[in-house]
Scaffold this motif. Sequence first.
Motif, PDB file in Angstrom:
ATOM      1  N   GLU A  46       2.220  12.287  -0.268  1.00 40.50           N
ATOM      2  CA  GLU A  46       2.153  13.616   0.334  1.00 40.50           C
ATOM      3  C   GLU A  46       2.758  14.603  -0.665  1.00 40.50           C
ATOM      4  O   GLU A  46       3.863  14.369  -1.164  1.00 40.50           O
ATOM      5  CB  GLU A  46       2.968  13.679   1.619  1.00 40.50           C
ATOM      6  CG  GLU A  46       2.503  12.732   2.711  1.00 40.50           C
ATOM      7  CD  GLU A  46       3.490  12.708   3.863  1.00 40.50           C
ATOM      8  OE1 GLU A  46       3.872  13.798   4.346  1.00 40.50           O
ATOM      9  OE2 GLU A  46       3.884  11.609   4.265  1.00 40.50           O
ATOM     10  N   THR A 101       1.094   5.780   0.371  1.00 42.41           N
ATOM     11  CA  THR A 101       0.485   7.079   0.627  1.00 42.41           C
ATOM     12  C   THR A 101       1.328   8.129  -0.093  1.00 42.41           C
ATOM     13  O   THR A 101       2.540   7.955  -0.253  1.00 42.41           O
ATOM     14  CB  THR A 101       0.427   7.422   2.124  1.00 42.41           C
ATOM     15  OG1 THR A 101       1.733   7.365   2.674  1.00 42.41           O
ATOM     16  CG2 THR A 101      -0.474   6.449   2.870  1.00 42.41           C
ATOM     17  N   LYS A 118       0.871  -1.178   0.000  1.00 40.56           N
ATOM     18  CA  LYS A 118       0.000   0.000   0.000  1.00 40.56           C
ATOM     19  C   LYS A 118       0.902   1.220   0.000  1.00 40.56           C
ATOM     20  O   LYS A 118       2.073   1.151   0.392  1.00 40.56           O
ATOM     21  CB  LYS A 118      -0.916  -0.014   1.218  1.00 40.56           C
ATOM     22  CG  LYS A 118      -0.197  -0.041   2.550  1.00 40.56           C
ATOM     23  CD  LYS A 118      -1.144  -0.197   3.715  1.00 40.56           C
ATOM     24  CE  LYS A 118      -0.332  -0.329   5.000  1.00 40.56           C
ATOM     25  NZ  LYS A 118      -1.174  -0.541   6.163  1.00 40.56           N
TER      26      LYS A 118
END
Length: 79
Positions: free
Chosen positions: A77, A75, A73
């Motif tokens: 930013e 993320t 997974k």
Amino acid sequence: MKARVTIMLKDGVLDPQGEAIRHALSGLGHKGVDAVRQGKVIELDLSATDKAEAEAEVARMCETLLANTVIEKYTVEIA
């Protein structure tokens, strides 16, 4: 614009490197560490000026190259 992508193994995926780190920490006297999950961070310098477009482009990069989405997974930013 800068992007930071954090990639980790999905929950439930065996993390042998994380377990090796946990074991090594214990061997060095660092007690109380019950689990370790290791991952990677990728920083990108982007020429994009629109934050939403940059985030979408980095997500496409993750889906096609940066992350193995079967077991990882990620993320994103944007700064």
